[in-house]
Design a protein around this motif. Structure first.
Motif, PDB file in Angstrom:
ATOM      1  N   PRO A 142       0.874  -1.338   0.171  1.00 14.86           N
ATOM      2  CA  PRO A 142      -0.040   0.043   0.178  1.00 14.86           C
ATOM      3  C   PRO A 142       0.835   1.285  -0.077  1.00 14.86           C
ATOM      4  N   VAL A 143       0.693   2.275  -0.905  1.00  8.90           N
ATOM      5  CA  VAL A 143       1.372   3.526  -0.921  1.00  8.90           C
ATOM      6  C   VAL A 143       0.527   4.477  -0.250  1.00  8.90           C
ATOM      7  N   ILE A 144       1.168   5.315   0.724  1.00 11.07           N
ATOM      8  CA  ILE A 144       0.357   6.124   1.527  1.00 11.07           C
ATOM      9  C   ILE A 144       0.884   7.525   1.411  1.00 11.07           C
ATOM     10  N   ASN A 145       0.278   8.551   1.401  1.00 13.02           N
ATOM     11  CA  ASN A 145       0.787   9.861   1.008  1.00 13.02           C
ATOM     12  C   ASN A 145       0.830  10.589   2.468  1.00 13.02           C
ATOM     13  N   ALA A 146       1.964  10.751   3.064  1.00  7.84           N
ATOM     14  CA  ALA A 146       1.852  11.239   4.542  1.00  7.84           C
ATOM     15  C   ALA A 146       2.633  12.617   4.462  1.00  7.84           C
ATOM     16  N   LEU A 147       1.969  13.691   3.915  1.00  5.70           N
ATOM     17  CA  LEU A 147       2.656  14.999   4.032  1.00  5.70           C
ATOM     18  C   LEU A 147       2.518  15.317   5.468  1.00  5.70           C
ATOM     19  N   ASP A 148       3.244  16.186   6.090  1.00  6.12           N
ATOM     20  CA  ASP A 148       3.491  16.645   7.496  1.00  6.12           C
ATOM     21  C   ASP A 148       2.197  17.220   7.691  1.00  6.12           C
ATOM     22  N   VAL A 149       1.525  16.691   8.550  1.00  6.88           N
ATOM     23  CA  VAL A 149       0.047  17.056   8.932  1.00  6.88           C
ATOM     24  C   VAL A 149       0.088  18.572   9.544  1.00  6.88           C
ATOM     25  N   ASN A 150       0.947  18.865  10.332  1.00 12.57           N
ATOM     26  CA  ASN A 150       1.064  20.032  11.166  1.00 12.57           C
ATOM     27  C   ASN A 150       1.988  21.084  10.379  1.00 12.57           C
ATOM     28  N   GLY A 151       2.674  20.682   9.404  1.00 12.18           N
ATOM     29  CA  GLY A 151       3.866  21.322   8.928  1.00 12.18           C
ATOM     30  C   GLY A 151       3.094  22.856   7.935  1.00 12.18           C
ATOM     31  N   SER A 152       3.894  23.685   8.038  1.00 10.43           N
ATOM     32  CA  SER A 152       3.480  24.920   7.288  1.00 10.43           C
ATOM     33  C   SER A 152       4.011  25.088   6.022  1.00 10.43           C
ATOM     34  N   THR A 153       3.479  25.803   5.172  1.00  9.51           N
ATOM     35  CA  THR A 153       3.979  25.822   3.742  1.00  9.51           C
ATOM     36  C   THR A 153       5.562  26.484   3.883  1.00  9.51           C
ATOM     37  N   TYR A 154       6.119  26.414   2.967  1.00 10.02           N
ATOM     38  CA  TYR A 154       7.447  27.195   2.853  1.00 10.02           C
ATOM     39  C   TYR A 154       7.208  28.636   2.725  1.00 10.02           C
ATOM     40  N   TYR A 155       8.093  29.127   3.706  1.00  6.94           N
ATOM     41  CA  TYR A 155       7.959  30.496   3.782  1.00  6.94           C
ATOM     42  C   TYR A 155       8.423  31.584   2.678  1.00  6.94           C
ATOM     43  N   GLY A 156       9.374  30.858   1.808  1.00  2.19           N
ATOM     44  CA  GLY A 156      10.176  31.478   0.694  1.00  2.19           C
ATOM     45  C   GLY A 156       9.165  31.726  -0.556  1.00  2.19           C
ATOM     46  N   TRP A 157       8.008  31.152  -0.834  1.00  2.07           N
ATOM     47  CA  TRP A 157       7.024  31.318  -2.033  1.00  2.07           C
ATOM     48  C   TRP A 157       5.568  31.828  -1.498  1.00  2.07           C
ATOM     49  N   ASP A 158       4.948  32.388  -2.491  1.00  2.00           N
ATOM     50  CA  ASP A 158       3.753  32.899  -2.296  1.00  2.00           C
ATOM     51  C   ASP A 158       2.860  31.917  -2.971  1.00  2.00           C
ATOM     52  N   ALA A 159       1.740  31.204  -2.338  1.00  2.00           N
ATOM     53  CA  ALA A 159       1.027  30.276  -2.777  1.00  2.00           C
ATOM     54  C   ALA A 159       0.180  30.885  -3.890  1.00  2.00           C
ATOM     55  N   ARG A 160      -0.228  32.278  -3.786  1.00  2.00           N
ATOM     56  CA  ARG A 160      -0.983  32.847  -4.773  1.00  2.00           C
ATOM     57  C   ARG A 160      -0.356  33.089  -6.098  1.00  2.00           C
ATOM     58  N   ASN A 161       1.085  33.026  -6.114  1.00  2.00           N
ATOM     59  CA  ASN A 161       1.837  33.316  -7.297  1.00  2.00           C
ATOM     60  C   ASN A 161       2.021  31.879  -7.949  1.00  2.00           C
ATOM     61  N   ALA A 162       1.627  31.940  -9.161  1.00  2.00           N
ATOM     62  CA  ALA A 162       1.819  30.652  -9.887  1.00  2.00           C
ATOM     63  C   ALA A 162       3.050  30.382 -10.192  1.00  2.00           C
ATOM     64  N   THR A 163       3.842  31.353 -10.632  1.00  2.00           N
ATOM     65  CA  THR A 163       5.259  31.251 -11.033  1.00  2.00           C
ATOM     66  C   THR A 163       5.972  30.659 -10.061  1.00  2.00           C
ATOM     67  N   SER A 164       5.905  31.289  -8.775  1.00  2.00           N
ATOM     68  CA  SER A 164       6.723  30.699  -7.411  1.00  2.00           C
ATOM     69  C   SER A 164       6.572  29.433  -7.088  1.00  2.00           C
ATOM     70  N   ARG A 165       4.962  29.099  -7.225  1.00  2.00           N
ATOM     71  CA  ARG A 165       4.685  27.759  -6.841  1.00  2.00           C
ATOM     72  C   ARG A 165       5.183  26.598  -8.153  1.00  2.00           C
ATOM     73  N   THR A 166       5.287  26.968  -9.119  1.00  2.00           N
ATOM     74  CA  THR A 166       5.843  26.015 -10.310  1.00  2.00           C
ATOM     75  C   THR A 166       7.244  25.982 -10.081  1.00  2.00           C
ATOM     76  N   LEU A 167       7.927  26.853  -9.527  1.00  2.00           N
ATOM     77  CA  LEU A 167       9.295  26.839  -9.340  1.00  2.00           C
ATOM     78  C   LEU A 167       9.642  26.106  -8.398  1.00  2.00           C
ATOM     79  N   PHE A 168       8.710  26.027  -7.113  1.00  2.00           N
ATOM     80  CA  PHE A 168       9.246  25.208  -5.972  1.00  2.00           C
ATOM     81  C   PHE A 168       8.921  23.699  -6.072  1.00  2.00           C
TER      82      PHE A 168
END
Length: 350
Positions: A142-168
């Motif tokens: 079985p394959v399990i997606n285990a993203l850190d449940v309590n982890g915040s997003t990286y502070y160095g990019w803006d989730a609203r900016n598609a270019t930055s998200r694509t970069l990361f």
């Protein structure tokens, strides 16, 4: 169609936590897979399973590969199949044995009479089944997606900016690709794993990663398993500071801290000790000779980092994913090669 697997997340404190990251609580995930039915206490399968899980931790920890697989039973209907693997950077066989013994014991309690169950811990993977999953090396379930449940997003990019998200997303993909190549084709056949560290710029933390295959796979099978994880990573990754894709045959983990033992085999964007600081590769005086000897920074990856840094400072610069470029250039064929520029070959679209 059989019942869906039962997935659970268990947060536990453990003496097996890595000394490198005492602040991080060890956690585990398990799956009562529900694919081969149930068994009853006192049955032939129960006896075979007990013998299997008693033997596998010692067999794996005494092996150079920290891996063992086995089957116990004469009749196919009563045969128990099992697999035990410790993380490739584990140095102490006692730690390996203890992790696996704990994993199998937890499975027996948590999944009760289920004939098929899997346990993923920080330092080991354990599975048993009434079906011969060992005969299917291409099956990573079985394959399990285990993203850190309590982890915040990286502070160095803006989730609203598609270019930055694509970069990361591209950066995480490159980290995975470099590790996968090393683990599948350059690592020791006894322990098919790779650890990595990537530095991009002062605004982003150094990212650490780890991939591993079970050593009974061929190198081509390991590579194919990683390619499936790569596709799953593109679908599941959402910019968190760490996470894992857990599979029986191959797995992937990345974090914003040094979570594995030793120095990484793969270093991208830096050549100094990545655990001491997020230092760019220009700090030549601080790098250690042994790290330089182990470094596997390819020129293609370094060129990609240059392009990503340009994109950060220019709104007119567009970064494309590797599959898009491969399709547009006909697989980077010589027929589409126009010449060479400052960053390497220049192609026209096919």
């Amino acid at each position: 169609m059989g019942p869906l697997p039962c997935l659970f997340l268990v947060l536990v404190s453990s003496s097996l936590s890595l000394a490198l990251v005492p602040r991080a609580a060890a956690y585990s995930e398990y799956s009562c897979n529900g694919t081969t039915g149930n068994f009853t206490s006192g049955s032939a399968f129960a006896a075979n399973l007990a013998r299997l899980v008693a033997a596998l931790p010692g067999n794996a920890s005494s092996s150079a590969s920290l891996f063992a697989s086995a089957s116990v039973g004469a009749a196919p209907a009563d045969t128990a199949y099992g697999l035990a693997l410790c993380r490739g950077d584990v140095a102490d066989p006692r730690v390996c044995s203890a992790c696996l013994a704990d994993a199998f014991a937890r499975l027996r309690r948590l999944c009760g009479g289920d004939r098929d169950a899997t346990f993923y811990a920080d330092l080991c993977t354990a599975r048993y089944s009434g079906g011969d999953f060992l005969a299917r090396p291409d099956d990573n379930s079985p394959v399990i997606n285990a993203l850190d449940v309590n982890g915040s997003t990286y502070y160095g990019w803006d989730a609203r900016n598609a270019t930055s998200r694509t970069l990361f997303l591209s950066l995480v993909g490159t980290l995975f690709s470099e590790m996968a190549m090393y683990a599948a084709y350059n690592s020791s056949a006894a322990r098919m794993f790779a650890s990595a560290a990537m530095y991009v710029n002062p605004q982003l933390p150094t990212v650490y990663g780890f991939v591993q295959c079970t050593p009974d796979l061929s190198r081509a099978q390991c590579w194919d398993c990683f390619q499936v994880l790569q596709d799953q990573n593109r679908r599941w990754y959402d910019g968190r500071e760490g996470g894992r894709i857990l599979g029986v045959r191959c797995s992937f983990r990345y974090e914003a801290y040094h979570f594995f033992q030793g120095m990484p085999e793969v270093r991208i964007g830096l050549k100094s000790d990545p655990s001491s600081s997020s230092a760019p590769e220009s700090q030549e005086k601080k790098r250690k000779p042994q790290l330089e000897a182990q470094s596997r920074n390819s020129s293609a990856t370094e060129d990609a980092l240059k392009l990503w840094r340009i994109e950060e400072s220019s709104s007119e610069f567009t970064l494309y994913d590797f599959p898009e470029l491969a399709a547009a250039t006909g697989g980077f064929s010589d027929e589409n090669l126009l010449g060479r520029g400052g960053f390497g070959p220049v192609y026209k679209a096919s």
